[in-house]
Design a protein around this motif. Structure first.
Motif, mmCIF file in Angstrom:
data_model
loop_
_atom_site.group_PDB
_atom_site.id
_atom_site.type_symbol
_atom_site.label_atom_id
_atom_site.label_comp_id
_atom_site.label_asym_id
_atom_site.label_seq_id
_atom_site.Cartn_x
_atom_site.Cartn_y
_atom_site.Cartn_z
ATOM 1 N N GLU A 298 6.152 -17.657 -32.085
ATOM 2 C CA GLU A 298 6.241 -16.778 -33.258
ATOM 3 C C GLU A 298 6.096 -17.543 -34.567
ATOM 4 O OE1 GLU A 298 6.769 -13.200 -33.546
ATOM 5 O OE2 GLU A 298 5.864 -13.513 -31.568
ATOM 6 N N GLY A 299 6.032 -18.873 -34.488
ATOM 7 C CA GLY A 299 5.840 -19.672 -35.682
ATOM 8 C C GLY A 299 7.115 -20.080 -36.396
ATOM 9 N N ASP A 300 8.277 -19.857 -35.771
ATOM 10 C CA ASP A 300 9.548 -20.235 -36.385
ATOM 11 C C ASP A 300 9.908 -21.641 -35.915
ATOM 12 O OD1 ASP A 300 12.085 -20.468 -37.426
ATOM 13 O OD2 ASP A 300 12.753 -18.475 -36.802
ATOM 14 N N ASP A 301 9.338 -22.653 -36.544
ATOM 15 C CA ASP A 301 9.499 -24.028 -36.091
ATOM 16 C C ASP A 301 10.937 -24.525 -36.198
ATOM 17 O OD1 ASP A 301 6.842 -24.274 -35.405
ATOM 18 O OD2 ASP A 301 6.234 -25.148 -37.319
ATOM 19 N N VAL A 302 11.656 -24.091 -37.221
ATOM 20 C CA VAL A 302 13.032 -24.563 -37.405
ATOM 21 C C VAL A 302 13.928 -24.049 -36.284
ATOM 22 C CG1 VAL A 302 15.064 -24.498 -38.892
ATOM 23 C CG2 VAL A 302 12.782 -24.772 -39.903
ATOM 24 N N ALA A 308 14.663 -25.507 -28.567
ATOM 25 C CA ALA A 308 13.947 -26.400 -27.660
ATOM 26 C C ALA A 308 14.840 -27.557 -27.222
ATOM 27 C CB ALA A 308 12.684 -26.937 -28.334
ATOM 28 N N ASN A 309 15.618 -28.114 -28.146
ATOM 29 C CA ASN A 309 16.544 -29.177 -27.791
ATOM 30 C C ASN A 309 17.623 -28.673 -26.839
ATOM 31 O OD1 ASN A 309 16.161 -31.919 -29.202
ATOM 32 N ND2 ASN A 309 15.710 -30.472 -30.848
ATOM 33 N N MET A 310 18.159 -27.489 -27.112
ATOM 34 C CA MET A 310 19.175 -26.923 -26.232
ATOM 35 C C MET A 310 18.611 -26.623 -24.850
ATOM 36 S SD MET A 310 21.251 -24.303 -28.707
ATOM 37 C CE MET A 310 22.197 -24.863 -30.123
ATOM 38 N N ALA A 311 17.381 -26.122 -24.809
ATOM 39 C CA ALA A 311 16.745 -25.802 -23.527
ATOM 40 C C ALA A 311 16.535 -27.057 -22.697
ATOM 41 C CB ALA A 311 15.414 -25.097 -23.769
ATOM 42 N N LYS A 312 16.063 -28.113 -23.358
ATOM 43 C CA LYS A 312 15.823 -29.365 -22.642
ATOM 44 C C LYS A 312 17.137 -29.919 -22.109
ATOM 45 C CE LYS A 312 15.308 -33.971 -22.264
ATOM 46 N NZ LYS A 312 16.427 -34.954 -22.183
ATOM 47 N N TYR A 313 18.190 -29.860 -22.917
ATOM 48 C CA TYR A 313 19.502 -30.346 -22.486
ATOM 49 C C TYR A 313 19.993 -29.548 -21.283
ATOM 50 C CZ TYR A 313 24.482 -31.502 -22.593
ATOM 51 O OH TYR A 313 25.739 -31.905 -22.254
ATOM 52 N N ALA A 314 19.997 -28.224 -21.414
ATOM 53 C CA ALA A 314 20.517 -27.366 -20.344
ATOM 54 C C ALA A 314 19.718 -27.523 -19.059
ATOM 55 C CB ALA A 314 20.499 -25.908 -20.803
ATOM 56 N N ALA A 315 18.399 -27.617 -19.183
ATOM 57 C CA ALA A 315 17.551 -27.740 -17.996
ATOM 58 C C ALA A 315 17.756 -29.082 -17.307
ATOM 59 C CB ALA A 315 16.087 -27.565 -18.384
ATOM 60 N N GLY A 316 17.892 -30.149 -18.091
ATOM 61 C CA GLY A 316 18.127 -31.459 -17.506
ATOM 62 C C GLY A 316 19.427 -31.509 -16.728
ATOM 63 N N GLU A 317 20.486 -30.955 -17.318
ATOM 64 C CA GLU A 317 21.780 -30.935 -16.633
ATOM 65 C C GLU A 317 21.725 -30.083 -15.371
ATOM 66 O OE1 GLU A 317 24.587 -32.838 -17.876
ATOM 67 O OE2 GLU A 317 22.763 -33.585 -18.826
ATOM 68 N N GLU A 359 22.280 -37.465 -25.268
ATOM 69 C CA GLU A 359 23.179 -37.825 -26.366
ATOM 70 C C GLU A 359 22.547 -37.539 -27.727
ATOM 71 O OE1 GLU A 359 24.562 -39.428 -22.737
ATOM 72 O OE2 GLU A 359 22.615 -39.761 -23.699
ATOM 73 N N MET A 360 21.236 -37.801 -27.845
ATOM 74 C CA MET A 360 20.566 -37.518 -29.113
ATOM 75 C C MET A 360 20.471 -36.015 -29.359
ATOM 76 S SD MET A 360 20.109 -40.206 -30.803
ATOM 77 C CE MET A 360 19.129 -39.475 -32.113
ATOM 78 N N ILE A 361 20.353 -35.243 -28.287
ATOM 79 C CA ILE A 361 20.364 -33.789 -28.459
ATOM 80 C C ILE A 361 21.745 -33.324 -28.912
ATOM 81 C CG2 ILE A 361 20.249 -31.584 -27.224
ATOM 82 C CD1 ILE A 361 17.957 -32.713 -25.596
ATOM 83 N N LEU A 362 22.788 -33.904 -28.349
ATOM 84 C CA LEU A 362 24.140 -33.563 -28.802
ATOM 85 C C LEU A 362 24.345 -33.967 -30.256
ATOM 86 C CD1 LEU A 362 26.176 -34.541 -25.616
ATOM 87 C CD2 LEU A 362 25.642 -32.239 -26.437
ATOM 88 N N ASN A 363 23.767 -35.100 -30.646
ATOM 89 C CA ASN A 363 23.814 -35.487 -32.067
ATOM 90 C C ASN A 363 23.126 -34.440 -32.928
ATOM 91 O OD1 ASN A 363 25.208 -37.916 -31.847
ATOM 92 N ND2 ASN A 363 23.355 -39.130 -31.543
ATOM 93 N N TYR A 364 21.940 -34.002 -32.479
ATOM 94 C CA TYR A 364 21.161 -33.022 -33.230
ATOM 95 C C TYR A 364 21.958 -31.725 -33.410
ATOM 96 C CZ TYR A 364 17.387 -29.719 -34.312
ATOM 97 O OH TYR A 364 16.615 -28.745 -34.893
ATOM 98 N N VAL A 365 22.511 -31.228 -32.313
ATOM 99 C CA VAL A 365 23.252 -29.960 -32.369
ATOM 100 C C VAL A 365 24.511 -30.113 -33.210
ATOM 101 C CG1 VAL A 365 24.521 -28.249 -31.002
ATOM 102 C CG2 VAL A 365 22.314 -29.115 -30.191
ATOM 103 N N SER A 366 25.189 -31.253 -33.093
ATOM 104 C CA SER A 366 26.455 -31.418 -33.820
ATOM 105 C C SER A 366 26.241 -31.437 -35.326
ATOM 106 C CB SER A 366 27.169 -32.694 -33.356
ATOM 107 O OG SER A 366 26.404 -33.843 -33.663
ATOM 108 N N HIS A 367 25.156 -32.096 -35.789
ATOM 109 C CA HIS A 367 25.009 -32.141 -37.250
ATOM 110 C C HIS A 367 24.034 -31.105 -37.797
ATOM 111 C CE1 HIS A 367 21.163 -34.342 -37.208
ATOM 112 N NE2 HIS A 367 21.666 -35.205 -36.378
ATOM 113 N N GLN A 368 23.040 -30.683 -37.019
ATOM 114 C CA GLN A 368 22.096 -29.678 -37.514
ATOM 115 C C GLN A 368 22.637 -28.256 -37.346
ATOM 116 O OE1 GLN A 368 19.241 -30.017 -39.082
ATOM 117 N NE2 GLN A 368 19.042 -32.240 -38.961
ATOM 118 N N THR A 369 23.286 -27.992 -36.222
ATOM 119 C CA THR A 369 23.778 -26.638 -35.943
ATOM 120 C C THR A 369 25.214 -26.448 -36.408
ATOM 121 O OG1 THR A 369 22.334 -26.502 -34.001
ATOM 122 C CG2 THR A 369 24.140 -24.917 -34.135
ATOM 123 N N LEU A 370 26.063 -27.441 -36.090
ATOM 124 C CA LEU A 370 27.483 -27.304 -36.404
ATOM 125 C C LEU A 370 27.846 -27.838 -37.790
ATOM 126 C CD1 LEU A 370 29.003 -28.330 -32.935
ATOM 127 C CD2 LEU A 370 28.220 -26.076 -33.722
#
Length: 376
Positions: A298-302, A308-317, A359-370
């Motif tokens: 849909e073009g919503d890159d942000v 995408a980071n959450m999906a990759k994390y969840a799928a890997g686990e 761990e880098m995805i958790l970093n991303y979510v902790s400071h970008q999302t939270l």
């Protein structure tokens, strides 16, 4: 976003699943790649004007997931049509689009992707591969590691950095480097990984490139880079979910048939419940992957970046847990070559590590999302 797949998507799943099952776990990569290309699956995300299917990452992730669920994943789908194809389709010159997109779509040419460096790891801001002007040309110098499929790719999309004339700071840029370019060397990295695609370390020693090797605008490199990294994470999620589904299906079949006492072992909750939990976690990861793909298309890159980071994390686990439980369900048989699950133990870990660590995805979510402060 739609929470239930369209009839078109369900039909695509069924068709790709049938293709994957015809090839099976002992698939020949070249044969499967060629057949998938002829059926239009490799270029399903690329523009119709350049020979593609006109779809998006949503459709391409379905293809990779279903091939993986059949035991026949194509790793280069993450790289060639998803990353490189997407970047060229969005930001490439008209000449680059005409030259590459039809060939990427029909499978006659492939492109690798080089971003990781020995001393940079997950920190793309520390990339030291640099490009400097020499007349109308570029000279590219640096090193890359863990680059997939360089030996079978016609070119590699290299992430380098150029100096900003105004600030003197280095900024990212992307270059198409032909496999036979003088000064472009590769070394095979021996891996404890049972995969058909090999990993390489690359050296670029003043590789001379024409001006048209630069993809898009020199000043839009960061935007172009992340336009490729979001599909990479979504497709890695698809790869992991497919792998987890394959392992789980093998375990379910075994648990239905294997009888030790008076009933199949799958009747015992100690076997059944962990398998059910693995299925639930894979399904939840798929929902996040579908959300990420939808937002990206849909073009919503942000928003797509976060999903995408959450999906990759969840799928890997979910993949690691599914493979582990599958091996455990089969017991000693789970470690035999006959059942073909043990080789997934190492492969499943890749989904946790690459293309960015959990761990880098958790970093991303902790400071970008939270909104939590950074520690780095």
């Amino acid at each position: 976003m739609p929470t239930i797949e369209t009839e078109e998507h369900r039909s695509l799943r069924q068709a790709v699943s049938a293709l994957g099952k015809r090839h099976g776990r002992t698939y020949d990569r070249e044969q499967l790649w060629s057949e998938a290309a002829k059926l239009g699956y490799l270029g399903v995300n690329l523009p119709e004007a350049y020979g593609g299917g006109g779809g998006g990452i949503s459709e391409l992730s379905i293809v990779l997931e279903e091939l993986g669920a059949a035991g026949a994943p194509l790793l280069m789908m993450i790289v060639s049509p998803a990353i490189c194809g997407t970047v060229i389709a969005r930001f490439g010159t008209e000449s680059q689009k005409r030259d590459w997109l039809p060939a990427l779509a029909d499978g006659t040419r492939t492109m690798a992707f080089g971003i990781t460096e020995p001393d940079a790891g997950s920190n793309s801001h520390r990339i030291s591969t640099t490009a400097r002007r020499d007349g109308a040309d570029w000279l590219l110098t640096g090193r890359k590691v863990f680059v997939s499929g360089v030996d079978i790719a016609d070119a590699t999309l290299i992430v380098g950095r150029t100096e900003d004339s105004r600030t003197g700071r280095l900024k990212p840029c992307l270059f198409i480097v032909p496999r036979d370019a003088p000064g472009f060397g590769r070394r095979h990295i021996e891996m404890e990984l049972n995969a058909q695609e090999k990993q390489f370390e690359l050296t670029l020693d003043d590789v001379r490139l024409p001006a048209e090797a630069l993809v898009g605008d020199e000043d839009a490199g960061l935007l172009q880079l992340f336009a490729g990294l979001n599909p990479e994470r979504i497709m890695t999620a698809a790869f992991a979910i497919g792998m987890g589904r394959y392992a789980l299906s093998q375990a379910i079949t075994y648990a239905k048939d294997r009888t030790v006492w008076n009933t199949p072992i799958g009747a015992h909750q100690a076997i059944a419940h962990p398998l059910a939990q693995a299925h639930i976690e894979l399904e939840l990861a798929r929902l996040m992957m579908q959300k990420a793909a939808y937002l990206y298309d849909e073009g919503d890159d942000v928003a797509a970046g976060e999903a995408a980071n959450m999906a990759k994390y969840a799928a890997g686990e979910a993949c690691v847990k599914a493979v582990d439980q599958a091996v455990h369900t089969l017991g000693g048989n789970g470690l035999t070559r006959e059942f073909g699950i043990a080789s997934l133990i190492t492969a499943a870990r890749v989904a946790r590590i690459a293309p960015v660590s959990r761990e880098m995805i958790l970093n991303y979510v902790s400071h970008q999302t939270l909104g939590l402060p950074k520690s780095y």
